[in-house]
Design an enzyme around this catalytic site. Sequence first.
Site, PDB file in Angstrom:
ATOM      1  N   TYR A  62       0.815  -1.229   0.000  1.00  0.00           N
ATOM      2  CA  TYR A  62       0.000   0.000   0.000  1.00  0.00           C
ATOM      3  C   TYR A  62       0.845   1.274   0.000  1.00  0.00           C
ATOM      4  CZ  TYR A  62      -4.018  -2.947   0.587  1.00  0.00           C
ATOM      5  OH  TYR A  62      -4.984  -3.889   0.363  1.00  0.00           O
ATOM      6  N   GLU A  82      10.534  -5.637  -5.727  1.00  0.00           N
ATOM      7  CA  GLU A  82       9.574  -6.509  -5.043  1.00  0.00           C
ATOM      8  C   GLU A  82      10.173  -7.911  -4.939  1.00  0.00           C
ATOM      9  OE1 GLU A  82       6.545  -6.457  -3.377  1.00  0.00           O
ATOM     10  OE2 GLU A  82       7.085  -8.575  -3.199  1.00  0.00           O
ATOM     11  N   ASN A 161      -5.350 -10.128   1.466  1.00  0.00           N
ATOM     12  CA  ASN A 161      -6.062  -9.724   2.680  1.00  0.00           C
ATOM     13  C   ASN A 161      -7.571  -9.840   2.534  1.00  0.00           C
ATOM     14  OD1 ASN A 161      -6.912  -7.342   1.401  1.00  0.00           O
ATOM     15  ND2 ASN A 161      -5.115  -6.205   2.109  1.00  0.00           N
ATOM     16  N   GLY A 162      -8.263  -9.574   3.655  1.00  0.00           N
ATOM     17  CA  GLY A 162      -9.718  -9.676   3.658  1.00  0.00           C
ATOM     18  C   GLY A 162     -10.390  -8.524   2.945  1.00  0.00           C
ATOM     19  N   MET A 164     -11.058  -5.524   3.825  1.00  0.00           N
ATOM     20  CA  MET A 164     -11.877  -4.572   4.586  1.00  0.00           C
ATOM     21  C   MET A 164     -11.184  -3.220   4.669  1.00  0.00           C
ATOM     22  SD  MET A 164     -13.177  -7.114   7.576  1.00  0.00           S
ATOM     23  CE  MET A 164     -11.860  -8.288   7.452  1.00  0.00           C
ATOM     24  N   GLU A 403     -14.501  -8.645  13.662  1.00  0.00           N
ATOM     25  CA  GLU A 403     -15.069  -8.853  12.335  1.00  0.00           C
ATOM     26  C   GLU A 403     -15.562 -10.271  12.179  1.00  0.00           C
ATOM     27  OE1 GLU A 403     -11.657  -7.322  10.961  1.00  0.00           O
ATOM     28  OE2 GLU A 403     -12.479  -5.289  11.054  1.00  0.00           O
ATOM     29  N   HIS A 489      -1.982  -8.061  11.085  1.00  0.00           N
ATOM     30  CA  HIS A 489      -1.818  -6.599  11.085  1.00  0.00           C
ATOM     31  C   HIS A 489      -0.528  -6.165  11.779  1.00  0.00           C
ATOM     32  CE1 HIS A 489      -6.532  -6.376  11.138  1.00  0.00           C
ATOM     33  NE2 HIS A 489      -6.065  -6.820   9.993  1.00  0.00           N
ATOM     34  N   ASN A 527      -8.797  -2.490  11.012  1.00  0.00           N
ATOM     35  CA  ASN A 527      -7.855  -3.017  10.013  1.00  0.00           C
ATOM     36  C   ASN A 527      -7.063  -1.865   9.393  1.00  0.00           C
ATOM     37  OD1 ASN A 527     -10.652  -3.966  10.074  1.00  0.00           O
ATOM     38  ND2 ASN A 527      -9.743  -5.813   9.250  1.00  0.00           N
TER      39      ASN A 527
HETATM   40  P1  FAE Z   1       2.667  -4.746   2.513  1.00  0.00           P
HETATM   41  O1  FAE Z   1       1.317  -4.654   1.872  1.00  0.00           O
HETATM   42  O2  FAE Z   1       2.932  -5.883   3.425  1.00  0.00           O
HETATM   43  O3  FAE Z   1       3.724  -4.746   1.322  1.00  0.00           O
HETATM   44  C1  FAE Z   1       5.097  -4.927   1.528  1.00  0.00           C
HETATM   45  C2  FAE Z   1       5.689  -5.489   0.251  1.00  0.00           C
HETATM   46  O4  FAE Z   1       7.106  -5.419   0.328  1.00  0.00           O
HETATM   47  C3  FAE Z   1       5.353  -6.943  -0.011  1.00  0.00           C
HETATM   48  O5  FAE Z   1       4.918  -7.104  -1.338  1.00  0.00           O
HETATM   49  C4  FAE Z   1       6.673  -7.681   0.227  1.00  0.00           C
HETATM   50  O6  FAE Z   1       6.822  -8.841  -0.575  1.00  0.00           O
HETATM   51  C5  FAE Z   1       7.684  -6.619  -0.149  1.00  0.00           C
HETATM   52  N1  FAE Z   1       8.974  -6.747   0.531  1.00  0.00           N
HETATM   53  C6  FAE Z   1       9.213  -6.975   1.832  1.00  0.00           C
HETATM   54  N2  FAE Z   1      10.519  -6.952   2.109  1.00  0.00           N
HETATM   55  C7  FAE Z   1      11.151  -6.679   0.911  1.00  0.00           C
HETATM   56  C8  FAE Z   1      12.512  -6.518   0.536  1.00  0.00           C
HETATM   57  N3  FAE Z   1      13.490  -6.592   1.441  1.00  0.00           N
HETATM   58  N4  FAE Z   1      12.786  -6.281  -0.771  1.00  0.00           N
HETATM   59  C9  FAE Z   1      11.806  -6.198  -1.683  1.00  0.00           C
HETATM   60  N5  FAE Z   1      10.483  -6.351  -1.379  1.00  0.00           N
HETATM   61  C10 FAE Z   1      10.166  -6.568  -0.084  1.00  0.00           C
HETATM   62  O7  FAE Z   1       3.026  -3.423   3.288  1.00  0.00           O
HETATM   63  N6  FAE Z   1      -5.818  -5.091   6.375  1.00  0.00           N
HETATM   64  C11 FAE Z   1      -6.965  -4.405   6.226  1.00  0.00           C
HETATM   65  O8  FAE Z   1      -6.974  -3.171   6.327  1.00  0.00           O
HETATM   66  N7  FAE Z   1      -8.146  -5.064   5.962  1.00  0.00           N
HETATM   67  C12 FAE Z   1      -8.211  -6.430   5.883  1.00  0.00           C
HETATM   68  O9  FAE Z   1      -9.273  -6.994   5.621  1.00  0.00           O
HETATM   69  C13 FAE Z   1      -7.017  -7.166   6.059  1.00  0.00           C
HETATM   70  N8  FAE Z   1      -7.002  -8.517   6.025  1.00  0.00           N
HETATM   71  C14 FAE Z   1      -5.802  -9.187   6.047  1.00  0.00           C
HETATM   72  C15 FAE Z   1      -5.796 -10.581   5.846  1.00  0.00           C
HETATM   73  C16 FAE Z   1      -4.589 -11.252   5.727  1.00  0.00           C
HETATM   74  C17 FAE Z   1      -4.574 -12.744   5.518  1.00  0.00           C
HETATM   75  C18 FAE Z   1      -3.363 -10.531   5.810  1.00  0.00           C
HETATM   76  C19 FAE Z   1      -2.040 -11.237   5.668  1.00  0.00           C
HETATM   77  C20 FAE Z   1      -3.364  -9.169   6.035  1.00  0.00           C
HETATM   78  C21 FAE Z   1      -4.574  -8.491   6.163  1.00  0.00           C
HETATM   79  N9  FAE Z   1      -4.616  -7.115   6.340  1.00  0.00           N
HETATM   80  C22 FAE Z   1      -5.807  -6.434   6.268  1.00  0.00           C
HETATM   81  C23 FAE Z   1      -3.396  -6.342   6.590  1.00  0.00           C
HETATM   82  C24 FAE Z   1      -2.929  -5.537   5.357  1.00  0.00           C
HETATM   83  O10 FAE Z   1      -2.865  -6.364   4.230  1.00  0.00           O
HETATM   84  C25 FAE Z   1      -1.575  -4.928   5.700  1.00  0.00           C
HETATM   85  O11 FAE Z   1      -1.753  -4.068   6.808  1.00  0.00           O
HETATM   86  C26 FAE Z   1      -1.009  -4.125   4.536  1.00  0.00           C
HETATM   87  O12 FAE Z   1      -0.844  -4.928   3.401  1.00  0.00           O
HETATM   88  C27 FAE Z   1       0.329  -3.507   4.942  1.00  0.00           C
HETATM   89  O13 FAE Z   1       0.704  -2.608   3.932  1.00  0.00           O
HETATM   90  P2  FAE Z   1       2.207  -2.133   3.787  1.00  0.00           P
HETATM   91  O14 FAE Z   1       2.246  -1.086   2.756  1.00  0.00           O
HETATM   92  O15 FAE Z   1       2.719  -1.828   5.136  1.00  0.00           O
END
Ligand code: FAE
Length: 553
Positions: A62, A82, A161-162, A164, A403, A489, A527
């Site tokens: 994000y 990535e 993710n879900g 939401m 939720e 989270h 979330n």
């Molecule tokens: P994130 O989306 O985790 O992206 C980080 C990216 O960096 C990933 O693609 C990694 O592969 C990449 N990466 C990491 N380290 C490296 C590196 N060293 N070099 C290159 N690439 C790298 O970060 N949140 C909600 O608000 N609503 C929901 O319904 C919800 N449901 C969820 C359900 C599940 C099963 C999961 C796992 C998470 C859920 N979340 C939900 C949490 C949400 O997806 C999470 O907070 C965000 O994706 C975090 O966003 P960031 O930008 O921090």
Amino acid sequence: MSVQYGPSRRRVLGGGIALGAAALGGGVLLGGSGAEASEAAEAAEVARDGAFVPAVVVGTGYGAAVTALRLAEAGVRVLMLEMGRWWNRPAEDGRVFCGMLDPDRRSSWFRTRTAAPLGSFLWLDVVDRNIEPYPGVLDRVDFGSMAVYAGRGVGGGSLVNGGMAVAPRRDYLQRVLPRVDAGEMYRRYYPRARAMLRANGVDRTWFEGTEWYRYSRVAREQAARAGVRSVFLDNIYDFRYMRKEADGTAPRSALAGELIYGNNHGRMSLDKTYLAAALRTGRVTIATLHRARSVRRRRAGGYVLTVERSDETGRRTAVKEIGCRYLFLGAGSLGSTELLLRARETGTLPDLGPEIGRCWGPNGNVMAARANHPSDPTGCHQSTVPVLGLDAWDDPRHPVFAEVTPVPAGIETWISLYIAITRNPERGTFVYDRAADRMRLRWAPDQSRPAVDAARSFFDRVNRANRTDYRYDLFGPRAKAFADDFTYHPLGGCVLGRATDPYGRIPGHPGLYVTDGALIPGSLGVNPFLTITALAERNVERIVRQDVAPSRS
Ligand code: FAE
């Protein structure tokens, strides 16, 4: 082939050329025919060993996606790194992703067995499957008493993710991020994030009648009996598409048990929203299966990243050094924190402050399940996309936002399943393990207790009102009513206003920024991705205005 590239086209840079071209020297191709055939060559060239690009964004989740788009719109050429792969081409079975009930190697990040959050049924290990190691879409990072689930691939968490899309209570946002003007967030950045992410709501009339949401209606009635109000939650899944699935006029995804290992249809993940817009600018290149490992200062200004490129077996195929003027860390709470901790502890950026690695939390996540009476079936058909929250955040002692999540087993289970978000004040700390060259989390099992106490108080109330009990068989071989040892989270590690300035800049390190969930100190009450997106919009707007634009002129 080990590296896949996004559909970007080469383009002569606009206002950003001065910076990019001068710095690039003869290295990276700038002008060009735009021929499709050269896309892969372009990405390989942009991310080649020794290259210099104006801006590198690590990650494609994000915060990273927002940042890349807004930089590119400001005329800056951006390379996104990535560690996962693209998820846009069907495999041999015609599907991009596998389902939750038939997981294969696409499900998991280099594991030999899947590790689903709901690990058992009647205490039996019937959920997980043996698989071949592969850069699959869902990772589970184990830190002993706490595990973190995270998305891997272009789109990060948005792939798994879900969906939401929930904004926190205004007073809680102000308390968690006191350096952020909450009014401005609600007026300006949350609406922008919602619109860009294409958050939408389920049609209420359809919801009230469809078999696919019986499980939510049942949970709502039971909560109401306990005096708990329910709220509808927006989602990034396209509900118009879901209606077509239900009518049988479109291939099923949410109604076919797809979610945490990706959706083949309906999900508006970042590759379809922010990242698609970023690639359309022609200034953004995404290099997949590229993992940033370390960062140091560049003598002429800016930073140099050491990046490992791997193939789909996990074998390292190249190590590259890529220079940049602006470095944005959007690798998620774990990824960004680890890069900075390693840099501080190995001395490549020795002046990073003591706040790096601190103030991490699992957003008070606890999973729980209740057993309903046979007269209260939750349905054989359950949409995987959650739409209902139970809001007890006003409870002065044990605030809970729970939720209602599906159990899409395809059979009647009489289970109501929940992900509860509680206000757990405990925080963990990341430390760098030099021998293993990896980060470890200091989080003791009893630090989850406040979250479990809150969840217990809430669900005891619902159980009392309905004369029901917990399910003890779903979270592993031991009888356990609450899953308190994993989180979806992860939040914190490089907290806004402590490890960074109020806009994500790392003090004393011009051009170095954090732009993801690492900025939020461990708890948000809802979330997090909507807030991560809105906060990134806020921060990058300021950074483009104050840091990037002057250097370009
Ligand atoms: P994130 O989306 O985790 O992206 C980080 C990216 O960096 C990933 O693609 C990694 O592969 C990449 N990466 C990491 N380290 C490296 C590196 N060293 N070099 C290159 N690439 C790298 O970060 N949140 C909600 O608000 N609503 C929901 O319904 C919800 N449901 C969820 C359900 C599940 C099963 C999961 C796992 C998470 C859920 N979340 C939900 C949490 C949400 O997806 C999470 O907070 C965000 O994706 C975090 O966003 P960031 O930008 O921090």
